[in-house]
Design an enzyme around this catalytic site. Structure first.
Site, PDB file in Angstrom:
ATOM      1  CG  HIS A  41      -0.425   0.568   2.447  1.00 43.17           C
ATOM      2  ND1 HIS A  41       0.725   0.113   3.023  1.00 43.17           N
ATOM      3  CD2 HIS A  41      -0.876   1.552   3.262  1.00 43.17           C
ATOM      4  CE1 HIS A  41       0.962   0.791   4.148  1.00 43.17           C
ATOM      5  NE2 HIS A  41       0.002   1.673   4.309  1.00 43.17           N
ATOM      6  CE  LYS A  52       1.871  15.740   4.576  1.00 47.23           C
ATOM      7  NZ  LYS A  52       1.373  14.459   4.155  1.00 47.23           N
TER       8      LYS A  52
END
Lengths: 140, 478
Positions: free
Chosen positions: B401, B477
């Protein structure tokens, strides 16, 4: 320092040593706030009642910190310490008292890291030579 | 810990003591040299203790220490005899990745890049911040989100019904029950729909820097220098609370069902027990919140691109390539020795990787396989892979992942001290906007392992195939 930060590549933990259980719980909530922001800038202006129950003493620590974390995230309160009593009950442990802190102010309280949860992983709270020793790991 | 080499990319932790199956770790020789002695291998062995675990406790090459289950772990439990473990899903239920493609090229975006990053940063709330004022939901509306997932957002005009064809499980996990979600979870999630959150979550503008498989890339709508946008986020405080609530129940339940656990964070209950069913229904609800979250953010991203580029939707061509879950447990079916085996597959920091021809692989991808989205760090690259028949057979249709951290957050901050990271990133050609500078330090490229090595192992092992490499040019972010 009554607590020290444990670190691992993915998560952050807290190791707390104190002479008594009430001190340990107070240091633990202060340590958790220190993960989130600089706790030196958090003042104990307001007190609010807090209670927790659990079957095991270490889980009581987790429940207590989870409650403080919930209040931080939903009510915007950050805590500098606590004054609590910890008692053994017929079905486990209970805690009652107050947590002391102030409303989280994003300007004054710069965010270090957000804690998602208090985990059961390597959770511990046991008697030591000098009193009590606890360990808790946060998911961040 | 005993570890035996199986081949160039697989290692066995042989069954011993109360382990019910072997552990199998996907890693290269140098990776395994680093892993030896790390607690995460012990965690692979711990997961092998769980009742009903099928074949093996698996770990992908991006394995690292997690609480209870390792990150990068895959455990398939027999649907009848097995257990469900909230720790095997993690706190951020359905944390996942969505990739959007566009008709734009690098040259189109270059002159407006800063404006575009700014616009995205203004329209997609990040950090501790709450959701947008134009998206305030009451409890009843939130219940609908939990039941319907991404299709709720589409019903509200945030996306097109076509988007659903390209989401894992079409953006809705069946069996979600909003009544199994606590008031506290509602409180935590109420103002967080349509927000990225903090930590390693991000929104990233990228360009296609390399294509490894032209045919598959074409099917996915990817072309060299084409602009893409990746969204990485999950179910926010709502999911964290669902996990905490149910861990509390399961710690007690595991003791009651006589399940012997090497670590309490692995606490679990039989899939068929009331506690197990309650968690599955609440987890599905939280997973649906995460699907809706990524759908709302997709809508904000489409609006931002349109406003800054001054183009209509047709010309922009912003379509969903795919959306994968990284933290989830789901009932899935696998052919096994001529019959069909039903399993509850826990993927904690792992991705489903279904092969070509699978009925759940979207129609346009039937020939290439289900897209697998592997984010790297904000300075280097991310990858688009596709699932394979071998993954379906060997790893319950699962693969890696992401990159995994190399430095702890504090080490990263120490190394970042005195540096101007935003300027450094800019010199590398990446515009970064973040709510907190400490997040940028914690998330700087050298804090992460090189994701290319992880991807090379899954490709060598045959459980995924590389299609394209994406390089970042703009990042928002928390």
């Amino acid at each position: 320092m009554p607590y020290s930060l444990l670190e691992h590549t993915a998560d952050v933990g807290l190791e707390v040593e104190a002479a008594s259980l009430p001190e340990l719980f107070s240091d633990a909530v202060r340590g958790m706030s220190d993960v989130i922001t600089d706790v030196e800038r958090v003042e104990a202006i307001e007190e609010q009642p807090i209670e927790a129950r659990a079957e095991w003493l270490d889980v009581l620590l987790l429940e207590f910190l989870s409650e403080a974390l919930y209040r931080f995230e939903v009510k915007g309160e950050i805590f500098a310490g606590a004054r609590v009593e910890v008692d053994q009950t017929p079905d486990g442990w209970s805690l009652s008292g107050v947590v002391a802190g102030e409303p989280f102010d994003p300007i004054r309280h710069t965010t270090r890291v957000m804690i998602k949860a208090v985990t059961y992983h390597q959770l511990a709270l046991e008697q030591s030579d000098s009193g009590w020793r606890g360990r808790v790991i946060f998911d961040i | 810990m005993k570890v035996q080499k199986i081949d160039e990319s697989r290692w066995r932790i042989p069954r011993e003591g109360k382990m019910r199956v072997d552990g199998i770790v996907y890693a290269s020789e140098p990776m395994m040299a680093d892993l030896r002695g790390d607690q995460c291998l012990e965690q692979v062995a711990n997961v092998a203790h769980l009742p009903g675990i099928l074949d093996a406790s698996l770990a992908m090459p991006d394995i690292h220490w997690g609480y209870g289950f390792p990150i990068g772990g895959v455990a398939a439990m027999d649907a009848d005899e097995g257990v469900i473990s909230p720790g095997g899903v993690g706190y951020d239920i359905n944390c996942g990745v969505r990739l959007l493609r566009t008709e734009l090229t690098r040259a189109d975006v270059k002159p407006v890049l800063r404006d575009l990053v700014t616009r995205l940063y203004q329209s997609i709330p990040t950090g501790v911040g709450r959701g947008r004022k134009d998206l305030r939901l009451g409890k009843n509306e939130l219940r609908k989100v939990l039941r319907r997932g991404a299709s709720w957002a589409i019903g509200e005009g945030m996306g097109s019904p076509r988007d659903l064809d390209f989401l894992e499980e079409r953006g809705t996990i069946d069996g979600a029950d909003p009544e199994r979600v606590s008031d506290r979870a509602y409180e935590r999630g109420r103002r967080q729909l349509g927000t990225l959150g903090s930590g390693n979550h991000f929104g990233e503008i990228q360009y296609v820097s390399e294509i490894y498989d032209e045919v598959a890339a074409r099917a996915l709508g990817l072309f060299r220098d084409g602009i893409t946008f990746t969204i990485h986020c999950g179910s926010r405080g709502l999911g964290h609370q669902v996990c905490s609530d149910h861990l509390k129940t399961m710690v007690r339940a595991a003791a009651r069902y006589g399940i012997d656990l090497p670590d309490r964070q692995l606490c679990c209950a039989p899939l068929r027990s009331p506690e197990g069913r309650d968690y599955l229904a609440a987890m599905a609800a939280a997973a649906n919140f995460a699907f809706a979250n990524r759908q709302v953010i997709t809508h904000y991203a489409r609006e931002s691109f349109a406003a800054v580029l001054g183009m209509g939707p047709a010309k922009l061509g912003i379509e969903v390539v795919y959306d994968v879950c990284h933290n989830i447990a789901k009932f899935e079916e696998f052919e096994h020795n001529g019959s069909v085996r039903r399993a509850c597959v826990h993927r904690k920091g792992a991705t489903r990787a279904y092969p070509p021809g699978h009925p759940k692989t979207p129609e346009p991808y039937q020939e290439c396989g289900q897209p697998v989205l592997i984010p790297g760090d904000m300075g280097r690259y991310s990858y688009v892979l596709v699932g394979t028949e071998k993954a379906y057979r060997d790893t319950f249709g699962s693969t890696c992942h992401g990159a995994g951290r190399r430095l702890s957050r504090r080490q990263a901050k120490r190394q970042a001290r005195g540096r101007r990271l935003i300027d450094e990133m800019e010199e590398r050609g990446v515009v970064v906007m973040a709510a907190g500078m400490s997040t940028v330090a914690e998330e700087m490229p050298e804090a992460y392992k090189d994701v290319a090595q992880v991807v090379d192992v899954v490709q060598a092992a045959g459980i995924s195939r590389k299609v394209a490499e994406l390089r970042p040019i703009g990042v928002i972010k928390g």
